[in-house]
Each structure stands twice: as C-alpha cells, then as structure tokens.
Design a protein around this motif. Structure first.
Motif, PDB file in Angstrom:
ATOM      1  N   UNK A   1       0.843  -1.193   0.000  1.00  0.00           N
ATOM      2  CA  UNK A   1       0.000   0.000   0.000  1.00  0.00           C
ATOM      3  C   UNK A   1       0.885   1.252   0.000  1.00  0.00           C
ATOM      4  N   UNK A   2       0.498   2.234  -0.810  1.00  0.00           N
ATOM      5  CA  UNK A   2       1.229   3.501  -0.823  1.00  0.00           C
ATOM      6  C   UNK A   2       0.585   4.566   0.059  1.00  0.00           C
ATOM      7  N   UNK A   3      -0.735   4.663   0.005  1.00  0.00           N
ATOM      8  CA  UNK A   3      -1.418   5.787   0.662  1.00  0.00           C
ATOM      9  C   UNK A   3      -2.641   5.291   1.432  1.00  0.00           C
ATOM     10  N   UNK A   4      -2.828   5.782   2.656  1.00  0.00           N
ATOM     11  CA  UNK A   4      -4.107   5.589   3.353  1.00  0.00           C
ATOM     12  C   UNK A   4      -4.987   6.802   3.069  1.00  0.00           C
ATOM     13  N   UNK A   5      -6.235   6.571   2.741  1.00  0.00           N
ATOM     14  CA  UNK A   5      -7.092   7.685   2.306  1.00  0.00           C
ATOM     15  C   UNK A   5      -7.802   8.414   3.431  1.00  0.00           C
ATOM     16  N   UNK A   6      -8.098   7.694   4.527  1.00  0.00           N
ATOM     17  CA  UNK A   6      -9.044   8.289   5.479  1.00  0.00           C
ATOM     18  C   UNK A   6      -8.606   8.186   6.937  1.00  0.00           C
ATOM     19  N   UNK A   7      -7.323   8.451   7.211  1.00  0.00           N
ATOM     20  CA  UNK A   7      -6.858   8.525   8.607  1.00  0.00           C
ATOM     21  C   UNK A   7      -7.644   9.597   9.347  1.00  0.00           C
TER      22      UNK A   7
ATOM     23  N   UNK B   1      -6.104  11.357  -2.133  1.00  0.00           N
ATOM     24  CA  UNK B   1      -6.270  10.878  -3.521  1.00  0.00           C
ATOM     25  C   UNK B   1      -5.287  11.610  -4.443  1.00  0.00           C
ATOM     26  N   UNK B   2      -5.059  12.899  -4.155  1.00  0.00           N
ATOM     27  CA  UNK B   2      -4.082  13.646  -4.951  1.00  0.00           C
ATOM     28  C   UNK B   2      -2.678  13.080  -4.721  1.00  0.00           C
ATOM     29  N   UNK B   3      -2.417  12.625  -3.487  1.00  0.00           N
ATOM     30  CA  UNK B   3      -1.131  11.962  -3.206  1.00  0.00           C
ATOM     31  C   UNK B   3      -1.004  10.675  -3.998  1.00  0.00           C
ATOM     32  N   UNK B   4      -2.107   9.914  -4.046  1.00  0.00           N
ATOM     33  CA  UNK B   4      -2.113   8.672  -4.839  1.00  0.00           C
ATOM     34  C   UNK B   4      -1.792   8.987  -6.299  1.00  0.00           C
ATOM     35  N   UNK B   5      -2.369  10.071  -6.806  1.00  0.00           N
ATOM     36  CA  UNK B   5      -2.107  10.455  -8.201  1.00  0.00           C
ATOM     37  C   UNK B   5      -0.624  10.765  -8.408  1.00  0.00           C
ATOM     38  N   UNK B   6      -0.023  11.480  -7.465  1.00  0.00           N
ATOM     39  CA  UNK B   6       1.416  11.816  -7.598  1.00  0.00           C
ATOM     40  C   UNK B   6       2.291  10.565  -7.539  1.00  0.00           C
TER      41      UNK B   6
ATOM     42  N   UNK C   1       1.966   8.778 -10.809  1.00  0.00           N
ATOM     43  CA  UNK C   1       2.723   9.427 -11.881  1.00  0.00           C
ATOM     44  C   UNK C   1       4.220   9.151 -11.737  1.00  0.00           C
ATOM     45  N   UNK C   2       4.692   9.045 -10.514  1.00  0.00           N
ATOM     46  CA  UNK C   2       6.112   8.811 -10.282  1.00  0.00           C
ATOM     47  C   UNK C   2       6.512   7.356 -10.545  1.00  0.00           C
ATOM     48  N   UNK C   3       5.702   6.417 -10.041  1.00  0.00           N
ATOM     49  CA  UNK C   3       6.071   4.990 -10.142  1.00  0.00           C
ATOM     50  C   UNK C   3       5.396   4.242 -11.291  1.00  0.00           C
ATOM     51  N   UNK C   4       4.420   4.866 -11.925  1.00  0.00           N
ATOM     52  CA  UNK C   4       3.669   4.167 -12.969  1.00  0.00           C
ATOM     53  C   UNK C   4       2.463   3.437 -12.412  1.00  0.00           C
ATOM     54  N   UNK C   5       2.498   3.166 -11.104  1.00  0.00           N
ATOM     55  CA  UNK C   5       1.338   2.546 -10.455  1.00  0.00           C
ATOM     56  C   UNK C   5       1.292   2.955  -8.981  1.00  0.00           C
ATOM     57  N   UNK C   6       0.111   2.829  -8.385  1.00  0.00           N
ATOM     58  CA  UNK C   6      -0.034   3.210  -6.987  1.00  0.00           C
ATOM     59  C   UNK C   6      -1.205   2.490  -6.347  1.00  0.00           C
ATOM     60  N   UNK C   7      -1.100   2.311  -5.037  1.00  0.00           N
ATOM     61  CA  UNK C   7      -2.163   1.612  -4.305  1.00  0.00           C
ATOM     62  C   UNK C   7      -2.592   2.446  -3.098  1.00  0.00           C
ATOM     63  N   UNK C   8      -3.898   2.720  -3.021  1.00  0.00           N
ATOM     64  CA  UNK C   8      -4.444   3.412  -1.855  1.00  0.00           C
ATOM     65  C   UNK C   8      -5.394   2.483  -1.121  1.00  0.00           C
ATOM     66  N   UNK C   9      -5.515   2.705   0.180  1.00  0.00           N
ATOM     67  CA  UNK C   9      -6.489   1.960   0.977  1.00  0.00           C
ATOM     68  C   UNK C   9      -7.415   2.941   1.695  1.00  0.00           C
TER      69      UNK C   9
END
Ligand code: ZN
Length: 262
Positions: free
Chosen positions: A182-188, A199-204, A207-215
C-alpha cells in the motif's frame, strides 16, 4: 517519412518490450488501485461503493454477519474481492479485530486453520491483505504460515503497511508469492477534503512509479471516504490515471489460477 520512422521505432520498442526506463515514461499507462477495506463490518459507504462505477477492490473481513453477502454483492457487480485478514495490532481494542483474528498467541497450526477458514468465509477472494496487524506482521512464524496458505490457494498479497517491521515482503519473496505494498491511506482523518488530498497523493505516487495503491474504508468513515473518492475521479481522468482492480498492477505476474475462487 524517414524522420518519422526514426521517432516511432523507439516508442514501439518501449511499448512492447518494456524496460526500467519505460516504467516512468508516458508510453506506459498509469494505473492506480483503490482497495476499500472493512467490508463485512460497518455499513457506512458500502452501498455507495458497491453500487458505484469506480472499479475499487473490496477487501472483506471474514466471519462476520455480512462477510458472505458483501463478497457476493461485490462480485456480482463486477468488483474484485480480497480477504481482509484481521491480525493483532500493538495497540487497539480486541473488538476492532472481529471474530477469530490472527493473534501472536496462536500456534502455527491454529494460524493455518484460521486463515483457511477465513478464505472459505469470503467467497471470490483472489488475494488477501491485513486488517491492522502491527504486532502480528512482525512475527516471522505467523507470517510464514499465512504466506504458505496464500501460495497453496494462489492468492496474491497486499501488505497494508501497518508496520515498518512487516515480514510479509521478505517471506513472500522467498516463497514466490506475488506481493505489493500500500502507498497511501485515504481516510486517517474523517473528512472528504482530507480524502481528496490523499487521492491527490495517490495520483502523484502513480505518476512517479507508474502505479499506486491506496487503501480506504467502509464503516464509520465510509460515507466520507466514498464522497472524497468519487469527487476525485475528474482529476484522475484529467491526469490520465486509470483506476483498476489491484490484481492488474502485478504486470502479468499472476497466473490464471489466481482467479479461481476456492
Ligand atoms: Zn481493516
């Protein structure tokens, strides 16, 4: 014409063969996964996500009143389903774990039994991630049993990232089980503007890694999480990032067998 051909050939090469340098380039489609945890538990946000049109991945808690219903509902509406395996944290209430969690006082045999039962209790699960678990994910013996069962059942693993000392990555690598983190938690923090920020962090990251995972989560924060996620979709479209079921991020490493429910 010749000049044009010179330009197009490297592009084709990278598109078809891939390479480390192509990973970050714009020739590759940007893909992000949004795993929503705690299905089977509280109902906040459940309908919003499962009757919605964003291809989230539904991580369902085992052994609850709603486990089977939520897993079947998600599957019927075309969502990917994962087992959301409750594991003992360093801090927190026992009640947050739900029935039959993986705790560090269990023997390897008991852990195996519980994981196998948990898989049965969540139909259509093709992968697993941990619910909480900051203590149990650091226990090599326990993690090894979970990864072994995942291997036998052809489940991939998403490390929810609840402890920097997690043993999941090294043991999954040793046993050859596909794993992503997991890269980003959405709702701490429970506000839709915070979810949009995450979600904007997930987008960044994507864009940097080519893929991303949020929870994110259904339940107490579910409604707010769903509002924030849905409101972010226009931005993802604008940035050309596609939301995909999490299994799509394994870039062809999963076999067809991973998609057979047990
Ligand atoms: Zn959870």
């Amino acid at each position: 014409m010749k000049k044009f051909a010179k330009l197009i050939i490297p592009f084709l090469f990278f598109s078809f063969h891939g390479s480390a340098s192509a990973e970050n380039s714009h020739t590759k489609e940007l893909m992000a996964a949004i795993i929503i945890d705690d299905f089977g538990g509280g109902t906040g946000g459940v309908r919003d996500f499962l009757d919605g049109d964003i291809p989230i991945t539904a991580a369902v808690m085992p052994f609850t009143e709603n486990s089977k219903e939520h897993a079947e509902w998600a599957h019927k509406n075309g969502f990917e389903v994962m087992l959301h395996l409750p594991m003992e944290p360093k801090r927190g209430k026992r009640s947050w774990l739900g029935p039959k969690p993986i705790t560090v006082d269990l023997s390897p045999k008991e852990v195996r039994q519980r994981v196998e039962e948990a898989i049965k209790s969540v139909p259509y699960a093709i992968g697993l991630n941990n619910h909480m678990g900051s203590l149990a994910v650091e226990d090599e013996e326990i993690v090894r049993v979970i990864v072994e069962v995942a291997k036998e059942r052809n489940l991939f693993i998403i490390d929810s990232g609840t402890s920097p000392g997690t043993k999941f990555p090294e043991i999954a690598k040793e046993l050859g089980v596909p794993l992503l983190k997991r890269d980003v938690f959405l709702d701490d923090i429970s506000s839709s503007s915070y979810v949009r920020k995450q979600m904007a962090r997930l987008a960044r990251v994507t864009e940097f890694n080519g893929k991303g995972i949020a929870i994110g989560h259904v339940g107490v924060t579910g409604k707010v999480c769903s509002v924030g996620v849905f409101e972010s979709m226009a931005e993802f479209k604008e940035r050309n990032i596609k939301i995909v079921p999490v299994s799509k991020l394994f870039s062809g490493k999963l076999t067809k067998k991973n998609f057979v429910p047990f």
